[in-house]
Design a protein around this motif. Structure first.
Motif, PDB file in Angstrom:
ATOM      1  N   GLU A 157       1.156   6.777  -7.205  1.00 41.83           N
ATOM      2  CA  GLU A 157      -0.024   6.795  -6.608  1.00 41.83           C
ATOM      3  C   GLU A 157      -0.992   6.475  -5.330  1.00 41.83           C
ATOM      4  O   GLU A 157      -0.810   7.574  -4.467  1.00 41.83           O
ATOM      5  CB  GLU A 157      -0.969   7.683  -7.696  1.00 41.83           C
ATOM      6  CG  GLU A 157      -1.926   8.564  -7.411  1.00 41.83           C
ATOM      7  CD  GLU A 157      -1.166   9.552  -6.800  1.00 41.83           C
ATOM      8  OE1 GLU A 157      -2.222  10.526  -6.263  1.00 41.83           O
ATOM      9  OE2 GLU A 157       0.190  10.082  -7.943  1.00 41.83           O
ATOM     10  N   GLU A 158      -1.070   5.605  -5.451  1.00 36.79           N
ATOM     11  CA  GLU A 158      -1.696   5.301  -3.905  1.00 36.79           C
ATOM     12  C   GLU A 158      -0.905   5.183  -2.826  1.00 36.79           C
ATOM     13  O   GLU A 158      -1.078   6.198  -1.672  1.00 36.79           O
ATOM     14  CB  GLU A 158      -1.775   3.766  -3.868  1.00 36.79           C
ATOM     15  CG  GLU A 158      -2.462   3.319  -2.669  1.00 36.79           C
ATOM     16  CD  GLU A 158      -2.581   1.582  -2.404  1.00 36.79           C
ATOM     17  OE1 GLU A 158      -2.871   1.145  -1.209  1.00 36.79           O
ATOM     18  OE2 GLU A 158      -2.358   1.047  -3.248  1.00 36.79           O
TER      19      GLU A 158
ATOM     20  N   ARG B 131      -1.440   7.936   0.334  1.00 36.31           N
ATOM     21  CA  ARG B 131      -1.818   7.551   1.226  1.00 36.31           C
ATOM     22  C   ARG B 131      -0.483   8.292   2.393  1.00 36.31           C
ATOM     23  O   ARG B 131      -0.865   8.899   4.197  1.00 36.31           O
ATOM     24  CB  ARG B 131      -1.000   6.453   1.597  1.00 36.31           C
ATOM     25  CG  ARG B 131      -2.819   5.560   0.909  1.00 36.31           C
ATOM     26  CD  ARG B 131      -2.397   3.952   1.816  1.00 36.31           C
ATOM     27  NE  ARG B 131      -3.510   2.678   0.397  1.00 36.31           N
ATOM     28  CZ  ARG B 131      -5.061   3.212   1.358  1.00 36.31           C
ATOM     29  NH1 ARG B 131      -4.914   3.982   2.040  1.00 36.31           N
ATOM     30  NH2 ARG B 131      -5.681   2.446   0.118  1.00 36.31           N
TER      31      ARG B 131
ATOM     32  N   ILE C  97      -8.404   3.411  -5.228  1.00 35.43           N
ATOM     33  CA  ILE C  97      -7.237   2.982  -6.249  1.00 35.43           C
ATOM     34  C   ILE C  97      -6.771   1.480  -6.081  1.00 35.43           C
ATOM     35  O   ILE C  97      -6.804   0.697  -6.842  1.00 35.43           O
ATOM     36  CB  ILE C  97      -6.121   4.010  -5.909  1.00 35.43           C
ATOM     37  CG1 ILE C  97      -5.864   5.043  -6.359  1.00 35.43           C
ATOM     38  CG2 ILE C  97      -4.867   3.158  -6.839  1.00 35.43           C
ATOM     39  CD1 ILE C  97      -4.878   5.932  -6.705  1.00 35.43           C
ATOM     40  N   ARG C  98      -7.024   1.602  -4.510  1.00 32.05           N
ATOM     41  CA  ARG C  98      -6.880   0.501  -3.925  1.00 32.05           C
ATOM     42  C   ARG C  98      -7.634   0.243  -2.260  1.00 32.05           C
ATOM     43  O   ARG C  98      -6.689   1.237  -2.255  1.00 32.05           O
ATOM     44  CB  ARG C  98      -5.833  -0.293  -4.001  1.00 32.05           C
ATOM     45  CG  ARG C  98      -5.449  -1.857  -3.699  1.00 32.05           C
ATOM     46  CD  ARG C  98      -3.571  -2.475  -4.102  1.00 32.05           C
ATOM     47  NE  ARG C  98      -3.683  -3.681  -2.770  1.00 32.05           N
ATOM     48  CZ  ARG C  98      -2.725  -4.206  -2.751  1.00 32.05           C
ATOM     49  NH1 ARG C  98      -1.607  -3.243  -2.408  1.00 32.05           N
ATOM     50  NH2 ARG C  98      -2.406  -5.178  -2.019  1.00 32.05           N
TER      51      ARG C  98
ATOM     52  N   ALA D 141      -7.248   7.233  -2.330  1.00 36.40           N
ATOM     53  CA  ALA D 141      -5.750   6.016  -2.117  1.00 36.40           C
ATOM     54  C   ALA D 141      -6.653   4.475  -2.793  1.00 36.40           C
ATOM     55  O   ALA D 141      -6.926   3.876  -3.138  1.00 36.40           O
ATOM     56  CB  ALA D 141      -5.242   6.368  -1.304  1.00 36.40           C
ATOM     57  N   ASN D 142      -7.621   5.215  -1.647  1.00 38.80           N
ATOM     58  CA  ASN D 142      -8.928   3.784  -0.985  1.00 38.80           C
ATOM     59  C   ASN D 142      -9.158   3.430  -2.760  1.00 38.80           C
ATOM     60  O   ASN D 142     -10.462   2.606  -2.755  1.00 38.80           O
ATOM     61  CB  ASN D 142     -10.209   4.003  -0.197  1.00 38.80           C
ATOM     62  CG  ASN D 142      -9.475   3.136   0.911  1.00 38.80           C
ATOM     63  OD1 ASN D 142      -7.873   2.918   1.107  1.00 38.80           O
ATOM     64  ND2 ASN D 142     -10.008   3.982   1.568  1.00 38.80           N
TER      65      ASN D 142
ATOM     66  N   TRP E 129      -7.811  -0.153   1.196  1.00 37.67           N
ATOM     67  CA  TRP E 129      -6.609  -0.421   2.552  1.00 37.67           C
ATOM     68  C   TRP E 129      -7.399  -1.587   3.467  1.00 37.67           C
ATOM     69  O   TRP E 129      -8.108  -1.983   3.090  1.00 37.67           O
ATOM     70  CB  TRP E 129      -6.999   0.660   3.672  1.00 37.67           C
ATOM     71  CG  TRP E 129      -5.890   0.390   5.236  1.00 37.67           C
ATOM     72  CD1 TRP E 129      -6.749   0.109   5.595  1.00 37.67           C
ATOM     73  CD2 TRP E 129      -4.887   0.587   4.837  1.00 37.67           C
ATOM     74  NE1 TRP E 129      -6.015   0.123   6.683  1.00 37.67           N
ATOM     75  CE2 TRP E 129      -4.600   0.443   6.448  1.00 37.67           C
ATOM     76  CE3 TRP E 129      -3.521   1.292   3.985  1.00 37.67           C
ATOM     77  CZ2 TRP E 129      -3.403   0.295   7.202  1.00 37.67           C
ATOM     78  CZ3 TRP E 129      -2.755   0.764   4.435  1.00 37.67           C
ATOM     79  CH2 TRP E 129      -2.041   0.346   6.002  1.00 37.67           C
TER      80      TRP E 129
ATOM     81  N   HIS F  45       1.115  -1.325  -0.220  1.00 36.60           N
ATOM     82  CA  HIS F  45       0.130   0.121  -0.240  1.00 36.60           C
ATOM     83  C   HIS F  45       0.750   1.799   0.153  1.00 36.60           C
ATOM     84  O   HIS F  45       0.375   2.362  -0.024  1.00 36.60           O
ATOM     85  CB  HIS F  45      -0.973   0.039   0.886  1.00 36.60           C
ATOM     86  CG  HIS F  45      -2.427  -0.755   1.106  1.00 36.60           C
ATOM     87  ND1 HIS F  45      -3.385  -0.678  -0.255  1.00 36.60           N
ATOM     88  CD2 HIS F  45      -2.359  -2.036   2.010  1.00 36.60           C
ATOM     89  CE1 HIS F  45      -3.836  -1.923   0.831  1.00 36.60           C
ATOM     90  NE2 HIS F  45      -3.346  -2.636   1.749  1.00 36.60           N
TER      91      HIS F  45
END
Length: 514
Positions: free
Chosen positions: A284-285, A289, A352-353, A349-350, A355, A279
């Motif tokens: 970018e993620e 974060r 994108i992927r 960020a979430n 947490w 993470h």
């Protein structure tokens, strides 16, 4: 460690007892990048220059270091200097030491301090432990030349740092491991004994050709906590403590009076979120974060409540005490408390992927860091609504070892104590691609290019502008999360006089006991 036995000697032969931590590894100048070992090595070795308490470089073993272009240097040594085994300090001792430190086969932690020297790249990648950089030439016993691959505005100033010290012939005959346990130096002190995890004793080097120490020796005592050291200095079993427990910051000035020491110093505190963690990669993620976590932290509140105002909240990646520091570098809002922005970037960020897991920060229990780490992780937890906590380790050595091996599974406390008083010293080792203290594996070609340009210019003002321009990139990427720089607090015992130097280290040779 429970109270050290008191030593009552006073006068010029007094042994001064100070707090310390166990060095991470053997005492080798090119392989030490932490305080416990570094402060000892600075007493055992001298290089071409030394730094005054205010950070001014002055000739030590050098008779002269001449350059007209910051690329080609001619070094002449004083001819009467010796190592503590009686052998003379010659030009070959510098050239062999620097080549050893640079050779990739030798895996020295401070390798990249030699990166400016012509031929470093080839030596760094070689399989031979005895490769020679073409930029170093021994001219005679007491003269050698240095050629850099490009002009470097910082190189000469940095020659007082311990990594550029000479190594005696015995280092090369008996090897790094054996030598590191019983080093032979050329500095104001020599090693007497090292009782691992207990104490390390150095005594005055009577044959030292520089200014003689005003005491007979220094005993570095390894404490498990700052509180234990503070108890000893209060009871007279410790002569100087250079880092105080949080519990003492409110009262130490009243308790110690004129024996309390406060000085702005070139030191920073931070934590690294390595880019090899899930993470938090170099994408970018990961960037979002790191920004979210940084903006979740109310640094001034922690400074006031934990440190009684004895810190300066970070607004860049250097320290307020370093020439060129600015408080208005564009992009430094990522270092300021903004819970709404923090939650917004965490949500981005979430998207994108999502947490998963918990956010933890490793810290060493022997360094007095639990309180501020707990405060920091609580703020992150409350702002972002995630699990966050401190992750205690017994010693800083353990964290350093895991960072070095890249096996750390959390964020990790780190910091920087200036080796020489420039901004580049704070940036190059820590954030340039492949830097020796680049704990998070950070890389950004644009940042590297600006730093290279800052080093090559002959104009100091232009160099400072480029350095601060490069920090705009760091403020976006956050390879570490800066927290604060220091108003350093220290105390001395009854009858003891001493001061802190520009980078927060005690001025050991000038400590006296009466």
């Amino acid at each position: 460690m429970e109270g050290a036995k008191a030593q009552n000697t006073v006068g010029p032969d007094a042994v001064v007892r100070v707090n310390s931590t166990e060095p991470q590894s053997g005492l080798v100048t090119t392989d030490t990048n932490e305080k416990g070992g570094g402060q000892v090595l600075e007493m055992l070795f001298d290089g071409l220059y030394e730094y005054t308490a205010d950070g001014k470089p002055e000739p030590a073993n050098a008779e002269s270091v001449e350059t007209t272009d910051n690329q080609n240097f001619l070094v002449k040594l004083k001819k009467d200097w010796k190592f503590t085994d009686g052998t003379p300090v010659k030009a070959s001792n510098y050239v062999r030491a620097w080549n050893f430190g640079a050779a990739g086969k030798n895996l020295q932690k401070q390798q990249d301090f030699f990166a400016a020297i012509d031929g470093f790249d080839e030596v760094k990648s070689t399989d031979s432990p005895v490769s020679e950089m073409r930029g170093l030439k021994v001219i005679d016993d007491y003269t050698f030349s240095i050629r850099l691959s490009a002009p470097n505005i910082d190189f000469k100033l940095g020659l007082g740092y311990m990594v550029f010290s000479p190594l005696p012939d015995v280092f090369f005959t008996e090897g790094k491991e054996k030598f590191g346990q019983n080093p032979v130096g050329n500095g104001p002190y020599k090693l007497k004994q090292w009782r691992h995890n207990v104490q390390l004793d150095v005594v005055r080097n009577e044959d030292y050709k520089g200014p003689k120490p005003k005491n007979g020796g220094i005993t570095f005592i390894m404490y498990e906590t700052y509180d234990a050291a503070y108890t000893d200095v209060l009871s007279g079993n410790l002569d100087l403590q250079d880092e105080l427990p949080d519990s003492a910051l409110r009262s130490f000035r009243k308790v110690f009076g004129d024996r309390a020491i406060i000085r702005p110093t070139a030191q920073t505190q931070s934590f690294v979120i390595p880019q090899f963690l899930d993470h938090f990669g170099p994408d970018e993620e990961g960037r979002l974060r790191r920004q979210a976590i940084s903006m979740s932290i109310d640094r001034p509140q922690i400074i006031e409540k934990v440190f009684q105002g004895m810190r300066n909240a970070s607004v860049d990646f250097t320290a307020k005490a370093v020439p060129g520091w600015r408080d208005d570098i564009p992009g430094n809002e990522t270092l300021k408390y903004n819970p709404d922005k923090a939650r917004e970037r965490w949500a981005q960020a979430n998207a994108i992927r999502p947490w998963s897991g918990a956010f933890t920060i490793a810290y060493n229990s022997d360094g007095g860091h639990k309180t501020w780490i707990d405060a920091t992780t609580n703020q992150v937890k409350n702002t972002l609504g995630i699990e966050a906590a401190g992750k205690p380790y017994a010693t800083f050595k353990q964290i350093r070892d895991e960072l070095t091996k890249k096996t750390l599974t959390s964020a990790g406390r780190n910091g920087w104590q200036g080796d020489y008083p420039t901004q580049l010293n704070f940036l190059v080792p820590n954030y340039v691609t492949g830097g020796g203290s680049n704990d998070g594996d950070y890389t950004n070609p644009q940042f590297d290019a600006l730093i290279e340009e800052a080093e090559r210019t002959l104009d100091p003002a232009r160099s400072t502008d480029l350095v601060n321009k490069s920090q705009e990139i760091l403020l976006r990427d956050l390879p570490i999360v800066p927290m604060w720089d220091y108003l350093q607090a220290a105390v001395v015992g009854e009858g003891v006089t001493g001061q802190l130097t520009w980078n927060g280290r005690p001025d050991y040779p000038n400590i006296t006991k009466e």
